[in-house]
Design a protein around this motif. Structure first.
Motif, PDB file in Angstrom:
ATOM      1  N   VAL A   1       0.975  -1.516   0.006  1.00 18.88           N
ATOM      2  CA  VAL A   1       0.054  -0.431   0.553  1.00 18.88           C
ATOM      3  C   VAL A   1       0.636   1.346  -0.208  1.00 18.88           C
ATOM      4  O   VAL A   1       1.619   1.092   0.599  1.00 18.88           O
ATOM      5  N   VAL A   2       0.829   2.285  -0.763  1.00 19.48           N
ATOM      6  CA  VAL A   2       0.859   3.293  -0.675  1.00 19.48           C
ATOM      7  C   VAL A   2       0.236   4.445  -0.507  1.00 19.48           C
ATOM      8  O   VAL A   2      -0.742   5.106  -1.163  1.00 19.48           O
ATOM      9  N   ILE A   3       0.834   5.290   0.052  1.00 19.14           N
ATOM     10  CA  ILE A   3      -0.440   6.200   1.128  1.00 19.14           C
ATOM     11  C   ILE A   3      -0.006   7.685   0.107  1.00 19.14           C
ATOM     12  O   ILE A   3       1.741   8.377   1.069  1.00 19.14           O
ATOM     13  N   ILE A   4      -0.146   8.591  -0.578  1.00 26.12           N
ATOM     14  CA  ILE A   4       0.505   9.631  -0.874  1.00 26.12           C
ATOM     15  C   ILE A   4      -0.101  11.214  -0.296  1.00 26.12           C
ATOM     16  O   ILE A   4      -1.203  10.983  -0.235  1.00 26.12           O
ATOM     17  N   ASP A   5       1.345  11.709   0.676  1.00 24.54           N
ATOM     18  CA  ASP A   5       0.307  12.478   1.490  1.00 24.54           C
ATOM     19  C   ASP A   5       0.776  13.813   0.646  1.00 24.54           C
ATOM     20  O   ASP A   5       1.463  14.561   0.131  1.00 24.54           O
ATOM     21  N   THR A   6      -0.326  15.059  -0.061  1.00 23.44           N
ATOM     22  CA  THR A   6      -0.325  15.971  -0.746  1.00 23.44           C
ATOM     23  C   THR A   6      -0.540  17.041   0.288  1.00 23.44           C
ATOM     24  O   THR A   6      -0.882  17.780   1.405  1.00 23.44           O
ATOM     25  N   ALA A   7      -0.414  18.638  -0.343  1.00 21.84           N
ATOM     26  CA  ALA A   7      -0.123  19.754   0.077  1.00 21.84           C
ATOM     27  C   ALA A   7      -2.071  20.175   0.532  1.00 21.84           C
ATOM     28  O   ALA A   7      -2.509  20.097  -0.467  1.00 21.84           O
ATOM     29  N   GLY A   8      -2.294  21.012   1.654  1.00 23.19           N
ATOM     30  CA  GLY A   8      -3.422  21.864   1.435  1.00 23.19           C
ATOM     31  C   GLY A   8      -3.442  22.623   0.138  1.00 23.19           C
ATOM     32  O   GLY A   8      -2.596  23.376  -0.068  1.00 23.19           O
ATOM     33  N   ARG A   9      -5.497  22.791  -0.113  1.00 27.60           N
ATOM     34  CA  ARG A   9      -4.778  23.161  -0.936  1.00 27.60           C
ATOM     35  C   ARG A   9      -6.547  24.471  -1.457  1.00 27.60           C
ATOM     36  O   ARG A   9      -7.746  23.245  -0.679  1.00 27.60           O
ATOM     37  N   LEU A  10      -6.460  25.186  -1.838  1.00 20.45           N
ATOM     38  CA  LEU A  10      -7.937  26.104  -1.701  1.00 20.45           C
ATOM     39  C   LEU A  10      -8.136  25.318  -3.148  1.00 20.45           C
ATOM     40  O   LEU A  10      -7.863  25.086  -4.555  1.00 20.45           O
ATOM     41  N   ALA A  11      -9.868  25.189  -3.214  1.00 21.03           N
ATOM     42  CA  ALA A  11     -10.797  24.942  -4.199  1.00 21.03           C
ATOM     43  C   ALA A  11     -10.831  26.510  -5.760  1.00 21.03           C
ATOM     44  O   ALA A  11     -10.422  25.351  -7.046  1.00 21.03           O
ATOM     45  N   VAL A  12     -10.367  27.056  -5.477  1.00 23.87           N
ATOM     46  CA  VAL A  12     -10.252  28.593  -6.267  1.00 23.87           C
ATOM     47  C   VAL A  12      -8.832  28.508  -6.814  1.00 23.87           C
ATOM     48  O   VAL A  12      -8.886  29.343  -7.726  1.00 23.87           O
ATOM     49  N   ASP A  13      -7.460  28.064  -6.671  1.00 19.47           N
ATOM     50  CA  ASP A  13      -6.604  27.965  -6.364  1.00 19.47           C
ATOM     51  C   ASP A  13      -6.045  27.039  -8.353  1.00 19.47           C
ATOM     52  O   ASP A  13      -5.719  25.587  -7.771  1.00 19.47           O
ATOM     53  N   GLU A  14      -6.344  27.518  -9.364  1.00 18.88           N
ATOM     54  CA  GLU A  14      -6.242  27.003 -10.520  1.00 18.88           C
ATOM     55  C   GLU A  14      -5.108  26.100 -10.553  1.00 18.88           C
ATOM     56  O   GLU A  14      -4.464  24.787 -10.727  1.00 18.88           O
ATOM     57  N   GLN A  15      -3.896  26.791  -9.961  1.00 17.89           N
ATOM     58  CA  GLN A  15      -2.833  25.820 -10.511  1.00 17.89           C
ATOM     59  C   GLN A  15      -2.357  24.740  -9.290  1.00 17.89           C
ATOM     60  O   GLN A  15      -2.349  23.480  -9.795  1.00 17.89           O
ATOM     61  N   MET A  16      -2.857  24.864  -7.916  1.00 22.99           N
ATOM     62  CA  MET A  16      -2.890  23.778  -7.364  1.00 22.99           C
ATOM     63  C   MET A  16      -3.855  22.220  -7.902  1.00 22.99           C
ATOM     64  O   MET A  16      -3.637  21.282  -7.261  1.00 22.99           O
ATOM     65  N   MET A  17      -5.114  23.208  -7.770  1.00 26.91           N
ATOM     66  CA  MET A  17      -5.805  21.760  -8.037  1.00 26.91           C
ATOM     67  C   MET A  17      -5.489  21.228  -9.449  1.00 26.91           C
ATOM     68  O   MET A  17      -5.412  19.644  -9.813  1.00 26.91           O
ATOM     69  N   ASP A  18      -5.628  21.474 -10.653  1.00 27.36           N
ATOM     70  CA  ASP A  18      -4.445  21.308 -11.854  1.00 27.36           C
ATOM     71  C   ASP A  18      -3.335  20.043 -10.829  1.00 27.36           C
ATOM     72  O   ASP A  18      -3.139  19.166 -12.010  1.00 27.36           O
ATOM     73  N   GLU A  19      -2.748  20.669  -9.973  1.00 27.69           N
ATOM     74  CA  GLU A  19      -1.147  20.296 -10.066  1.00 27.69           C
ATOM     75  C   GLU A  19      -2.035  18.611  -9.430  1.00 27.69           C
ATOM     76  O   GLU A  19      -1.508  17.722 -10.246  1.00 27.69           O
ATOM     77  N   ILE A  20      -2.806  19.144  -8.480  1.00 25.69           N
ATOM     78  CA  ILE A  20      -3.356  17.278  -7.695  1.00 25.69           C
ATOM     79  C   ILE A  20      -4.054  16.576  -8.819  1.00 25.69           C
ATOM     80  O   ILE A  20      -4.192  15.498  -8.885  1.00 25.69           O
ATOM     81  N   GLU A  21      -4.776  16.982  -9.670  1.00 22.98           N
ATOM     82  CA  GLU A  21      -5.920  16.888 -10.485  1.00 22.98           C
ATOM     83  C   GLU A  21      -5.048  15.702 -11.864  1.00 22.98           C
ATOM     84  O   GLU A  21      -4.763  14.616 -11.994  1.00 22.98           O
ATOM     85  N   ALA A  22      -3.951  16.794 -12.100  1.00 23.99           N
ATOM     86  CA  ALA A  22      -2.116  15.512 -12.750  1.00 23.99           C
ATOM     87  C   ALA A  22      -2.090  14.920 -12.213  1.00 23.99           C
ATOM     88  O   ALA A  22      -1.156  13.494 -12.563  1.00 23.99           O
ATOM     89  N   LEU A  23      -1.484  14.544 -10.519  1.00 20.73           N
ATOM     90  CA  LEU A  23      -0.556  13.693 -10.236  1.00 20.73           C
ATOM     91  C   LEU A  23      -2.008  12.067 -10.208  1.00 20.73           C
ATOM     92  O   LEU A  23      -1.764  10.969  -9.884  1.00 20.73           O
ATOM     93  N   LYS A  24      -3.204  12.235  -9.859  1.00 18.37           N
ATOM     94  CA  LYS A  24      -4.386  11.511  -9.522  1.00 18.37           C
ATOM     95  C   LYS A  24      -3.981  11.237 -11.010  1.00 18.37           C
ATOM     96  O   LYS A  24      -4.521   9.959 -10.832  1.00 18.37           O
ATOM     97  N   ASN A  25      -4.000  11.540 -12.598  1.00 22.05           N
ATOM     98  CA  ASN A  25      -4.257  11.145 -13.717  1.00 22.05           C
ATOM     99  C   ASN A  25      -2.531   9.993 -13.066  1.00 22.05           C
ATOM    100  O   ASN A  25      -2.730   9.567 -14.233  1.00 22.05           O
TER     101      ASN A  25
END
Length: 454
Positions: free
Chosen positions: A185-209
Motif C-alpha cells: 500500500v502506498v499512501i500519498i500525502d499532498t499539500a493543502g489547497r483551495l478549490a479556487v487555486d487553479e494551479q494547485m488544483m491542476d497539480e493534484i488532478e495531474a497527480l491523480k491522472n
C-alpha cells in the motif's frame, strides 16, 4: 460528539410524550422542531427539509402498535432515516492494485498528514499490510519532517525527496520504491489547497491522472460544518474522489458535516478521526452514528475496540492468576494500559447506552489514571507482586515517591484488594464465555435492544 444535536432531538421527541397516537398535527409539530435542530446543527437546508418530509411521510403511513408509544415509533423512523442520510452502511477501501495507491486531498490544516499516519497504522495493525508513506507536500515548511515524525510514531517508512518540487516524479519514484521493497500500500500525502487555486488544483488532478490511485480520499475538518460540505463539493467536481474522511469528529457538537456531506456530494464517508492518538480513527458506520446521535450508545464499537486490545494467550494466563488469587499490580497496570489504548475515556463511556447523557457535563480527563500509575510506578517490583507486604512505612515512601498523599495510597490499596476478591469470585466465568457474550452483543442489530424512554 453531537451533544447539541442529541439534546435538541430529545426535546423534539418529547412533544409526542403522552400522545395516544400519531396524527398529522403532532407529527408536524415534532418535525418542525426536528428541522430546527438539524439547521442549528449546520445541516444543509435542503437536506434537512427532505429528511423531515420523508420522516413525516413514513410516520403517517404507519400504524402504532399498542405496545409501542408514538414517541418510540418516531425515534425508530428518525433513526432509520439518519442511517440512510449518512450512507446506510459502512464502505471500505478498495485496495486492488499491486501496490494499492491511496491519494489524500483537502484543505490546509484539515489533518491530511496525521490521518495518513493513522490510516497506515490501521492498515498495518488490522489488515497486516505493509504501507509506505509518501511526502508530496513540497510547499509547507516542515511538512516532510512532520510526516517523518508521524511515520516513526506508527513504525511506517516514509519516502521523500526534499530537494524536488515535482510531485509527479516523487510519486512515481515512490511507487517504484514500494514495488522494489515489497510495500503493498502506498499512501500519498499532498499539500493543502483551495478549490479556487487553479494551479494547485491542476497539480493534484495531474497527480491523480499520473498515479491512477485505487482510492482518492478527501480529508475535511468536521468542525467547519457547512463549509466542509461546500468545500467537498468543489473538490469532488474536479477530482471525483472516492470517499470522505471527517477529522476532529470528537470535538464536533453539532454534526452538520456528517449529516449533510453524503447527500450533497453523493460520496460515502469512509473514516472519522476521533482524537489525537494514532489509534483514534474509526471506519464510519452510519447506523452506529445514528445510535449515538439519538443517545442509544454504540456498544458494538465498544466491543470491537475491546477485542482489538484482547490477547487470548494473555487473558488465559491472567485467568489462571485470578483463580490462584495471584492478580497483582503488574497485571493491574497492564489492564490500565489496554483501556487507555482503546481511546478517549469519556468517549468510551458514552458508547454505553444511557451513559452518554449522564456524563454529558462531567469532565473526564484522559489523564484519569495518572495518579494510579504514579503510585504503582513508585512501588518496588516485590511490592507490586506482593501488595500485602506494603506496611505503613512503605505506604509513606510510595506516597512521597508518587507525589500523592497517604490517603491516596491507602484508597488504591483498599480498592485493589476489593477488586482482587471480586475477580476471584467471578473467576468461574471462563474467558471464552465472556468472549461469547461480547460477540453476542456485537451481533445485536442497533446495539442494545429496546428504545430509549421518552
Amino acid at each position: 460528539m453531537f451533544e447539541n444535536l442529541s439534546d435538541r432531538l430529545e426535546r423534539s421527541f418529547k412533544i409526542l410524550k403522552g400522545e395516544g397516537k400519531i396524527t398529522e398535527i403532532n407529527v408536524a409539530e415534532t418535525l418542525k422542531d426536528v428541522r430546527r435542530a438539524l439547521l442549528d446543527a449546520d445541516v444543509n437546508y435542503k437536506v434537512a427539509k427532505t429528511f423531515t418530509d420523508t420522516v413525516k411521510k413514513k410516520a403517517m403511513g404507519m400504524n402504532v402498535l399498542t405496545a409501542v408509544k408514538p414517541g418510540q415509533l418516531m425515534v425508530k423512523i428518525v433513526h432509520d432515516e439518519l442511517t440512510e442520510l449518512m450512507g446506510g452502511k459502512a464502505v471500505g477501501l478498495k485496495l486492488e492494485g499491486r501496490p494499492a495507491i491511496i491519494l489524500m486531498s483537502g484543505l490546509q490544516g484539515s489533518g491530511k498528514t496525521t490521518f495518513s499516519g493513522k490510516l497506515a497504522n490501521m492498515l498495518k495493525a488490522k489488515q497486516r499490510k505493509n504501507p509506505l508513506l509518501v511526502a508530496c507536500d513540497v510547499y509547507r515548511p516542515a511538512a516532510i519532517e512532520q510526516l517523518r515524525v508521524v511515520g516513526q510514531t506508527v513504525g511506517v517508512p516514509v519516502y521523500s525527496e526534499p530537494d524536488s518540487k515535482n510531485v509527479l516524479d516523487i510519486a512515481a519514484h515512490a511507487i517504484s520504491e514500494a514495488k522494489a521493497k515489497g510495500h503493498d500500500v502506498v499512501i500519498i500525502d499532498t499539500a493543502g489547497r483551495l478549490a479556487v487555486d487553479e494551479q494547485m488544483m491542476d497539480e493534484i488532478e495531474a497527480l491523480k491522472n499520473s498515479v491512477r490511485p485505487d482510492e482518492t480520499l478527501f480529508v475535511v475538518d468536521s468542525m467547519t460544518g457547512q463549509d466542509a460540505v461546500n468545500t467537498a463539493k468543489e473538490f469532488n467536481d474536479r477530482l471525483d474522489f472516492d470517499g470522505v474522511v471527517l477529522t476532529k469528529l470528537d470535538g464536533d457538537t453539532r454534526g452538520g458535516a456528517a449529516l449533510s456531506i453524503r447527500t450533497v456530494v453523493t460520496k460515502p464517508i469512509k473514516f472519522v478521526g476521533t482524537g489525537e492518538k494514532m489509534e483514534a480513527v474509526d471506519v464510519f458506520h452510519p447506523e452506529r452514528m445514528a445510535d449515538r446521535i439519538l443517545g442509544m450508545g454504540d456498544i458494538v464499537s465498544l466491543v470491537e475496540r475491546a477485542q482489538e486490545q484482547f490477547d487470548e494467550k494473555q487473558a488465559k494466563e491472567l485467568e489462571k492468576k485470578i483463580r490462584r488469587n495471584q492478580f497483582d499490580f503488574n497485571d493491574f497496570m497492564n489492564q490500565i494500559q489496554q483501556i487507555k489504548k482503546m481511546g478517549n475515556i469519556k468517549d468510551l463511556a458514552a458508547m454505553i447506552p444511557g451513559v452518554g447523557k449522564a456524563i454529558k457535563d462531567v469532565d473526564i480527563d484522559d489523564n484519569a489514571f495518572k495518579g494510579i500509575e504514579a503510585i504503582i510506578n513508585s512501588m518496588t517490583p516485590k511490592e507490586r507482586i506482593h501488595p500485602e507486604i506494603i506496611n505503613q512505612s512503605r505506604r509513606m515512601r510510595i506516597a512521597k515517591g508518587s507525589g500523592t498523599n497517604i490517603q491516596d495510597v491507602n484508597r488504591l490499596l483498599k480498592q485493589f484488594d476489593q477488586t482482587r476478591k471480586m475477580m476471584k469470585m467471578v473467576a468461574g466465568t471462563s474467558n471464552s464465555k465472556m468472549m461469547q457474550m461480547a460477540n453476542a452483543m456485537k451481533n445485536m442489530k442497533g446495539g442494545m435492544p429496546g428504545m430509549p424512554k421518552m
